[in-house]
Enzyme design. Sequence first.
Site: not given
Ligand code: XIL
Length: 372
Positions: A156, A261
Site C-alpha cells: 500500500e 487477499e
Molecule cells: C487485516 C487482518 O485480516 C486483521 O485481522 C487485522 O486486524 C488487520 O489487518 N490489507 C492487508 C492485510 O494487507 O494485512 C489486512 O489484514 C487487510 C487489508
Amino acid sequence: MRRNSLLAAGLLLCAAVALAAEPPSLKSLAPPGLRIGAAINRGQSSGGDPKAEAIVIRQFNTVTAENDLKWERVHPEPGRFDFGPADRYVDFGARNGMFVVGHVLLWHQQTPAWVFAGEGGKKLDRETLLARLRGHIATVVGRYKGRIGGWDVVNEALEEDGTWRKSPWLEAIGEDYVAKAFEFAHEADPAAELYYNDYNLWKPAKRDAAIRLVQGLKAKGLRVDALGEQAHWGIDDPPLEAIDEMLAAMRKAGFAVHVTELDMDVLPRDPDQWGADLAKKARIRAASNIYPDGLPPAMQEKLARRYADCFALFLKHGVGRVTFWGVTDATSWLHDFPIPGRVNYPLLWDKDGREKPAFDAVADVLRKRAAR
Ligand code: XIL
C-alpha cells in the site's frame, strides 16, 4: 499367485473408487501455474481450529499469515523479536508441503510507533529509518531463508489517484524507500520471490502508478516477481470490466499477477464507511447489518455467480496465485472492518465449515477449464 494378483486388482479398484468418491479439491482442479491458498490466523496454524485446518490442508497449496509476520507481531520493541507464532505458521506450511508466503515487510499499518520515532526526541531522519528497515528485513527474512517462498515486500505505497501515500516511510526516507525495501529483502534471501502488494488496483490511475512503480524497480535491476491486487471486493463492485482491464494491463506490462487477499463483502457499502467517525459508523452499522441470522439463498447464489465470474477472469489472464483472506466465514476480518460488529459472509465456507454454493461455483469454473 493368481489369488494374489486378484487381491491386488481388488485393492486397486477399491482405491480408485475411494478416489472417485472423494470430491476434488480446489488445488487439484487448478491449472498448472495457478496456486490457490488462504490466509491463516494464529489458531489455525497451531492446532486451535481443526475444522479450518482440515479445509486448508485439503484444499490449498499455499498459505499466507494473516497477521503473524507483521512488524508489530514479530518485532514489537527495538531489539526484541517474538517469532513463536511465526515459526509455527512457517512449520505448518512446510509440514503440509505448501508454498509459504510472508506478509508483510513494510507497511504503514500494524507497525509499532517506535519505528517512526526519532532518536532522543529528534525528528526521524532517513538514515535512522533505513537502518531500522534493513535490520528488520535482514532478521525476519534471514530467519526463514529458503522456507518462505515469497514476500510481500511493500504494502500500500499508493493513494487512490496514483500519487504516493503520505506515509512516515515516504516522509522520512523519500520515494526510494520502496526500492530500498526490495534491495534489503533480496540481500537477505536471494532465492525468495518478491512482490508489491496494494488494493484497488482496478482503479486505472492507481493501477498505472503501480505498474510504473514496479517497472522503475526492474529498471534499477531489482528483483520483482509479481504485482499483488489484494481484492477485498464487494458483491457488485468493482465491475467485472474493471477487473478484466486491470489484469490485462498488468500482463501486458509483463508482470505476473497475484490475487493476494480475496474476499467479497456481501453487505451494502456506504460511501462514507471507510473514514467515518464513531457516530456515523454506528448509523452505518444499523443500516447495513442486514443479514444477522444467515445469508438468504438468493444472495448465496449471487455470491456464487460473483466468485465464478471473477475466477473466469483469473483463468483468462493466467493469474499465478489466488489467496482467500481467511478460510471460513467464522473468522473473517470483515465482521469488524470497516464497520465493527456486523455479520458478513465473504468466503467459500460458512461459519460451520460447510461448503457454500460459492465453493461449488469456483470448483465448477476450475473443473470446466481442466476438462478443456
Ligand atoms: C487485516 C487482518 O485480516 C486483521 O485481522 C487485522 O486486524 C488487520 O489487518 N490489507 C492487508 C492485510 O494487507 O494485512 C489486512 O489484514 C487487510 C487489508
